[in-house]
Motif scaffolding. Structure first.
Motif, PDB file in Angstrom:
ATOM      1  N   VAL A  64       0.846  -1.202   0.000  1.00 42.68           N
ATOM      2  CA  VAL A  64       0.000   0.000   0.000  1.00 42.68           C
ATOM      3  C   VAL A  64       0.881   1.253   0.000  1.00 42.68           C
ATOM      4  O   VAL A  64       0.641   2.187  -0.759  1.00 42.68           O
ATOM      5  N   ALA A  65       1.898   1.255   0.842  1.00 42.97           N
ATOM      6  CA  ALA A  65       2.799   2.410   0.921  1.00 42.97           C
ATOM      7  C   ALA A  65       3.468   2.684  -0.419  1.00 42.97           C
ATOM      8  O   ALA A  65       3.553   3.831  -0.876  1.00 42.97           O
ATOM      9  N   ARG A  66       3.945   1.621  -1.057  1.00 42.90           N
ATOM     10  CA  ARG A  66       4.615   1.793  -2.353  1.00 42.90           C
ATOM     11  C   ARG A  66       3.636   2.372  -3.384  1.00 42.90           C
ATOM     12  O   ARG A  66       3.962   3.285  -4.126  1.00 42.90           O
ATOM     13  N   HIS A  67       2.401   1.857  -3.398  1.00 41.91           N
ATOM     14  CA  HIS A  67       1.405   2.366  -4.345  1.00 41.91           C
ATOM     15  C   HIS A  67       1.089   3.837  -4.058  1.00 41.91           C
ATOM     16  O   HIS A  67       1.065   4.652  -4.979  1.00 41.91           O
ATOM     17  N   LEU A  68       0.847   4.158  -2.807  1.00 45.06           N
ATOM     18  CA  LEU A  68       0.514   5.545  -2.466  1.00 45.06           C
ATOM     19  C   LEU A  68       1.665   6.487  -2.798  1.00 45.06           C
ATOM     20  O   LEU A  68       1.443   7.588  -3.302  1.00 45.06           O
ATOM     21  N   SER A  69       2.887   6.076  -2.515  1.00 49.77           N
ATOM     22  CA  SER A  69       4.055   6.920  -2.767  1.00 49.77           C
ATOM     23  C   SER A  69       4.339   7.092  -4.250  1.00 49.77           C
ATOM     24  O   SER A  69       4.537   8.208  -4.729  1.00 49.77           O
ATOM     25  N   GLU A  70       4.352   5.978  -4.965  1.00 50.65           N
ATOM     26  CA  GLU A  70       4.793   6.010  -6.355  1.00 50.65           C
ATOM     27  C   GLU A  70       3.676   6.338  -7.337  1.00 50.65           C
ATOM     28  O   GLU A  70       3.902   7.045  -8.316  1.00 50.65           O
ATOM     29  N   ASP A  71       2.462   5.839  -7.096  1.00 51.63           N
ATOM     30  CA  ASP A  71       1.360   6.038  -8.043  1.00 51.63           C
ATOM     31  C   ASP A  71       0.448   7.202  -7.665  1.00 51.63           C
ATOM     32  O   ASP A  71      -0.015   7.927  -8.530  1.00 51.63           O
ATOM     33  N   ALA A  72       0.201   7.373  -6.380  1.00 58.67           N
ATOM     34  CA  ALA A  72      -0.700   8.445  -5.947  1.00 58.67           C
ATOM     35  C   ALA A  72       0.072   9.688  -5.502  1.00 58.67           C
ATOM     36  O   ALA A  72      -0.519  10.696  -5.174  1.00 58.67           O
ATOM     37  N   HIS A  73       1.398   9.595  -5.476  1.00 60.73           N
ATOM     38  CA  HIS A  73       2.280  10.725  -5.135  1.00 60.73           C
ATOM     39  C   HIS A  73       1.995  11.296  -3.748  1.00 60.73           C
ATOM     40  O   HIS A  73       2.040  12.509  -3.548  1.00 60.73           O
ATOM     41  N   ALA A  74       1.699  10.421  -2.806  1.00 62.61           N
ATOM     42  CA  ALA A  74       1.488  10.824  -1.421  1.00 62.61           C
ATOM     43  C   ALA A  74       2.753  10.534  -0.621  1.00 62.61           C
ATOM     44  O   ALA A  74       3.524   9.643  -0.958  1.00 62.61           O
ATOM     45  N   THR A  75       2.955  11.287   0.422  1.00 62.49           N
ATOM     46  CA  THR A  75       4.028  11.007   1.366  1.00 62.49           C
ATOM     47  C   THR A  75       3.463  10.043   2.398  1.00 62.49           C
ATOM     48  O   THR A  75       2.351  10.244   2.886  1.00 62.49           O
ATOM     49  N   VAL A  76       4.210   8.992   2.720  1.00 62.55           N
ATOM     50  CA  VAL A  76       3.713   7.933   3.604  1.00 62.55           C
ATOM     51  C   VAL A  76       4.576   7.827   4.852  1.00 62.55           C
ATOM     52  O   VAL A  76       5.801   7.872   4.774  1.00 62.55           O
ATOM     53  N   ILE A  77       3.890   7.676   5.984  1.00 67.32           N
ATOM     54  CA  ILE A  77       4.542   7.364   7.255  1.00 67.32           C
ATOM     55  C   ILE A  77       3.991   6.015   7.718  1.00 67.32           C
ATOM     56  O   ILE A  77       2.782   5.855   7.856  1.00 67.32           O
ATOM     57  N   PHE A  78       4.883   5.057   7.935  1.00 66.75           N
ATOM     58  CA  PHE A  78       4.454   3.783   8.502  1.00 66.75           C
ATOM     59  C   PHE A  78       4.168   3.977   9.987  1.00 66.75           C
ATOM     60  O   PHE A  78       4.889   4.690  10.680  1.00 66.75           O
ATOM     61  N   THR A  79       3.109   3.341  10.467  1.00 69.71           N
ATOM     62  CA  THR A  79       2.826   3.249  11.902  1.00 69.71           C
ATOM     63  C   THR A  79       2.790   1.761  12.209  1.00 69.71           C
ATOM     64  O   THR A  79       1.948   1.046  11.690  1.00 69.71           O
ATOM     65  N   THR A  80       3.719   1.311  13.022  1.00 68.67           N
ATOM     66  CA  THR A  80       3.820  -0.121  13.258  1.00 68.67           C
ATOM     67  C   THR A  80       4.506  -0.422  14.579  1.00 68.67           C
ATOM     68  O   THR A  80       5.339   0.364  15.042  1.00 68.67           O
ATOM     69  N   SER A  81       4.149  -1.545  15.159  1.00 68.66           N
ATOM     70  CA  SER A  81       4.869  -2.022  16.335  1.00 68.66           C
ATOM     71  C   SER A  81       5.973  -2.987  15.913  1.00 68.66           C
ATOM     72  O   SER A  81       6.711  -3.491  16.750  1.00 68.66           O
ATOM     73  N   ASN A  82       6.067  -3.246  14.615  1.00 68.01           N
ATOM     74  CA  ASN A  82       7.073  -4.154  14.064  1.00 68.01           C
ATOM     75  C   ASN A  82       7.912  -3.454  12.994  1.00 68.01           C
ATOM     76  O   ASN A  82       7.807  -3.782  11.807  1.00 68.01           O
ATOM     77  N   PRO A  83       8.764  -2.510  13.378  1.00 67.43           N
ATOM     78  CA  PRO A  83       9.524  -1.766  12.371  1.00 67.43           C
ATOM     79  C   PRO A  83      10.465  -2.641  11.543  1.00 67.43           C
ATOM     80  O   PRO A  83      10.800  -2.287  10.411  1.00 67.43           O
ATOM     81  N   HIS A  84      10.837  -3.815  12.081  1.00 68.21           N
ATOM     82  CA  HIS A  84      11.715  -4.713  11.324  1.00 68.21           C
ATOM     83  C   HIS A  84      10.990  -5.335  10.123  1.00 68.21           C
ATOM     84  O   HIS A  84      11.622  -5.927   9.260  1.00 68.21           O
ATOM     85  N   HIS A  85       9.657  -5.192  10.045  1.00 69.93           N
ATOM     86  CA  HIS A  85       8.912  -5.685   8.883  1.00 69.93           C
ATOM     87  C   HIS A  85       8.853  -4.674   7.744  1.00 69.93           C
ATOM     88  O   HIS A  85       8.343  -4.990   6.673  1.00 69.93           O
ATOM     89  N   VAL A  86       9.366  -3.471   7.973  1.00 70.00           N
ATOM     90  CA  VAL A  86       9.431  -2.470   6.912  1.00 70.00           C
ATOM     91  C   VAL A  86      10.619  -2.823   6.018  1.00 70.00           C
ATOM     92  O   VAL A  86      11.721  -3.061   6.513  1.00 70.00           O
ATOM     93  N   PRO A  87      10.414  -2.874   4.697  1.00 71.61           N
ATOM     94  CA  PRO A  87      11.520  -3.205   3.795  1.00 71.61           C
ATOM     95  C   PRO A  87      12.676  -2.210   3.922  1.00 71.61           C
ATOM     96  O   PRO A  87      12.478  -1.062   4.337  1.00 71.61           O
ATOM     97  N   ALA A  88      13.860  -2.652   3.559  1.00 65.63           N
ATOM     98  CA  ALA A  88      15.056  -1.812   3.661  1.00 65.63           C
ATOM     99  C   ALA A  88      14.915  -0.491   2.907  1.00 65.63           C
ATOM    100  O   ALA A  88      15.453   0.532   3.333  1.00 65.63           O
ATOM    101  N   ASP A  89      14.161  -0.506   1.806  1.00 62.18           N
ATOM    102  CA  ASP A  89      13.968   0.732   1.035  1.00 62.18           C
ATOM    103  C   ASP A  89      12.761   1.532   1.528  1.00 62.18           C
ATOM    104  O   ASP A  89      12.358   2.506   0.901  1.00 62.18           O
ATOM    105  N   PHE A  90      12.206   1.109   2.666  1.00 63.67           N
ATOM    106  CA  PHE A  90      11.040   1.750   3.290  1.00 63.67           C
ATOM    107  C   PHE A  90       9.810   1.718   2.389  1.00 63.67           C
ATOM    108  O   PHE A  90       8.856   2.440   2.629  1.00 63.67           O
ATOM    109  N   ALA A  91       9.811   0.904   1.329  1.00 61.55           N
ATOM    110  CA  ALA A  91       8.693   0.804   0.386  1.00 61.55           C
ATOM    111  C   ALA A  91       8.277   2.193  -0.094  1.00 61.55           C
ATOM    112  O   ALA A  91       7.107   2.494  -0.247  1.00 61.55           O
TER     113      ALA A  91
END
Length: 143
Positions: A64-91
């Protein structure tokens, strides 16, 4: 600022909506699944999105983050209790706000990111609660 919330825990989503509204921003929608988030992205526009990594349909937040960032041109902030599940490129997201977060940390992160989005650079210290992606740290000249 138009903000989309992608969060499958209703209480957390409602709290985030209240914080964002108190800051004077408009919440354009709340999605608990990737399907709903992508549908909202098609029918509304947002400038900023809060995206949980693990949604009701699994670990679909990074897609979802990748789609919103790349296709919808939105800035995305992940909210998570598992930051290690965020890809290295932050999607393609700008950063991570780790749960549980405080009202202050959300407000600080929103103020910082909105300021950077509007000016193209950091004019204030980065909030400690916000982990920026290397790409955004470079883009916004955050040391």
């Amino acid at each position: 600022m138009k903000i989309l919330i992608t969060e499958d825990e209703a209480i957390v989503a409602d709290e985030l909506e209240a914080i964002i509204t108190d800051l004077g921003h408009q919440v354009v929608g709340i999605a608990g699944s990737s399907l709903r988030a992508l549908k909202l992205a098609e029918t509304t526009s947002c400038d900023l999105a809060f995206v949980d990594v693990h949604l009701s349909d699994g670990m679909t937040g990074p897609a979802v983050a990748r789609h919103l960032s790349e296709d919808a041109h939105a800035t995305v902030i992940f909210t998570t209790s598992n930051p290690h599940h965020v890809p290295a490129d932050f999607a393609s997201a700008c950063g991570i706000l780790v749960k549980p977060y405080s009202v202050h940390s959300v407000k600080s992160a929103v103020a910082f990111v909105v300021d950077c989005m509007e000016t193209g650079c950091s004019r204030r210290p980065k909030p400690r609660a916000l982990e920026l992606s290397p790409a955004y740290a470079e883009r916004w000249k955050v040391s």
